[in-house]
Design a protein around this motif. Structure first.
Motif, short mmCIF file in Angstrom:
data_model
loop_
_atom_site.label_atom_id
_atom_site.label_comp_id
_atom_site.label_asym_id
_atom_site.label_seq_id
_atom_site.Cartn_x
_atom_site.Cartn_y
_atom_site.Cartn_z
N MET A 1 0.82 -1.21 0.00
CA MET A 1 0.00 0.00 0.00
C MET A 1 0.86 1.26 0.00
O MET A 1 0.58 2.23 -0.69
N ALA A 2 1.96 1.24 0.79
CA ALA A 2 2.85 2.40 0.85
C ALA A 2 3.45 2.67 -0.52
O ALA A 2 3.58 3.83 -0.94
N ARG A 3 3.83 1.60 -1.26
CA ARG A 3 4.40 1.78 -2.59
C ARG A 3 3.37 2.40 -3.53
O ARG A 3 3.70 3.27 -4.33
N GLN A 4 2.12 1.96 -3.43
CA GLN A 4 1.08 2.51 -4.28
C GLN A 4 0.85 3.98 -3.98
O GLN A 4 0.68 4.80 -4.89
N GLU A 5 0.85 4.35 -2.70
CA GLU A 5 0.67 5.74 -2.33
C GLU A 5 1.82 6.60 -2.85
O GLU A 5 1.60 7.72 -3.32
N ARG A 6 3.05 6.07 -2.79
CA ARG A 6 4.20 6.81 -3.32
C ARG A 6 4.05 7.00 -4.83
O ARG A 6 4.37 8.07 -5.36
N ALA A 7 3.59 5.97 -5.51
CA ALA A 7 3.41 6.06 -6.96
C ALA A 7 2.37 7.11 -7.31
O ALA A 7 2.54 7.88 -8.26
N ILE A 8 1.27 7.16 -6.55
CA ILE A 8 0.23 8.16 -6.79
C ILE A 8 0.78 9.57 -6.56
O ILE A 8 0.54 10.49 -7.35
N ARG A 9 1.56 9.73 -5.47
CA ARG A 9 2.14 11.05 -5.19
C ARG A 9 3.13 11.45 -6.28
O ARG A 9 3.15 12.62 -6.70
N THR A 10 3.95 10.49 -6.72
CA THR A 10 4.92 10.80 -7.77
C THR A 10 4.22 11.20 -9.06
O THR A 10 4.61 12.17 -9.72
N ARG A 11 3.20 10.46 -9.43
CA ARG A 11 2.44 10.79 -10.63
C ARG A 11 1.85 12.19 -10.53
O ARG A 11 1.88 12.97 -11.49
N ARG A 12 1.31 12.51 -9.38
CA ARG A 12 0.71 13.82 -9.17
C ARG A 12 1.77 14.92 -9.28
O ARG A 12 1.55 15.97 -9.89
N THR A 13 2.94 14.68 -8.69
CA THR A 13 4.02 15.65 -8.75
C THR A 13 4.45 15.91 -10.18
O THR A 13 4.67 17.06 -10.59
N ILE A 14 4.56 14.85 -10.96
CA ILE A 14 4.94 14.99 -12.37
C ILE A 14 3.89 15.77 -13.14
O ILE A 14 4.21 16.66 -13.93
N LEU A 15 2.63 15.45 -12.91
CA LEU A 15 1.55 16.17 -13.60
C LEU A 15 1.54 17.66 -13.26
O LEU A 15 1.36 18.51 -14.13
N GLU A 16 1.74 17.97 -11.99
CA GLU A 16 1.75 19.37 -11.58
C GLU A 16 2.92 20.11 -12.22
O GLU A 16 2.78 21.26 -12.65
N ALA A 17 4.08 19.45 -12.28
CA ALA A 17 5.24 20.07 -12.91
C ALA A 17 5.01 20.27 -14.40
O ALA A 17 5.31 21.33 -14.96
N ALA A 18 4.46 19.24 -15.06
CA ALA A 18 4.18 19.36 -16.49
C ALA A 18 3.17 20.47 -16.75
O ALA A 18 3.34 21.26 -17.69
N ALA A 19 2.14 20.54 -15.93
CA ALA A 19 1.12 21.57 -16.11
C ALA A 19 1.73 22.96 -15.99
O ALA A 19 1.43 23.87 -16.77
N ALA A 20 2.62 23.14 -15.00
CA ALA A 20 3.25 24.45 -14.80
C ALA A 20 4.13 24.82 -15.99
O ALA A 20 4.10 25.96 -16.47
N VAL A 21 4.89 23.86 -16.49
CA VAL A 21 5.77 24.14 -17.63
C VAL A 21 4.97 24.39 -18.90
O VAL A 21 5.26 25.31 -19.66
#
Length: 235
Positions: A1-21
């Protein structure tokens, strides 16, 4: 479960960065390197979630739909809620603003922007079809045409609001849109039951915050690599 939560957070971080750029540079000028620097992740982490810059753009598009709203007694109320909530999110969530900006980016000639509108139209078609089955729509209403008209109307209204006042009055403008739009499609007895007010979105989102406990000012339900299918929103 912890790995899945990290993956969701990482995906979100990437999306937010892409959106900003994308928002700052435009889709065509944005590079994967800039997105990696902004996100602070490795190239391997990015490509685990997204295979290309275009897939990143599609992921940003999907943020317009990445929220599950509470069910209502009528499908037309759910349709209204989805529009009012999108208006609210456009004012409060940078990622959703970037999604809309990307969908309307006339300079993104090498990006297929139709998925942003197709997903939204399909969501509205689903809700309107259910509304028609439940006897909420007038007999003459064509579901597909109505869904496209709603998407086009919302897109134009939000663009006008952005140009006039940076969307500060967007919720009120969407209320006016629904006040003119709904009498043409809804059975008269149902109109009086619908809550079409600028404050409606805040009340609905308060329920989402309780029911979907994910970090962030607006609690959204994200699925790893999946396209949310529960609520229509727009470009």
């Amino acid at each position: 479960m912890a790995r899945q939560e990290r993956a969701i957070r990482t995906r979100r971080t990437i999306l937010e960065a892409a959106a900003a750029v994308f928002d700052e540079r435009g889709y065509t000028s944005a590079t994967i390197g800039e997105i990696l620097d902004r996100a602070g992740v490795t190239k391997g982490a990015l490509y685990f979630h997204f295979g290309s810059k275009e897939e990143l753009a599609v992921g940003v598009f999907e943020e317009q739909l990445a929220i599950t709203l509470p069910p209502q007694s009528t499908k037309l109320q759910e349709l209204v809620d989805s529009g009012l909530v999108l208006a609210r999110r456009l004012r409060s969530e940078p990622l959703v603003r970037a999604s809309v900006g990307l969908a309307l980016d006339q300079g993104a000639m090498d990006l297929d922007r139709t998925p942003a509108f197709r997903m939204w139209i399909d969501q509205n078609v689903q809700m309107l079809a259910e509304a028609k089955t439940q006897g909420e729509l007038l007999p003459h209403v064509d579901v597909a045409e109505t869904a496209e008209l709603l998407v086009g109307s919302f897109s134009g209204v939000q663009l006008l609001s952005q140009l006039r006042c940076q969307r500060q009055d967007l919720e009120r403008r969407i209320v006016v849109m629904f006040e003119h739009f709904l009498p043409g499609i809804a059975v008269p007895a149902l109109l009086a039951q619908l809550d079409i007010s600028a404050e409606r979105a805040e009340r609905v989102l308060a329920q989402v915050q309780v029911e979907v406990p994910v970090q962030g000012p607006v609690k959204v339900q994200l699925q790893e690599g999946a396209v949310p299918t529960q609520v229509s929103t727009g470009a």
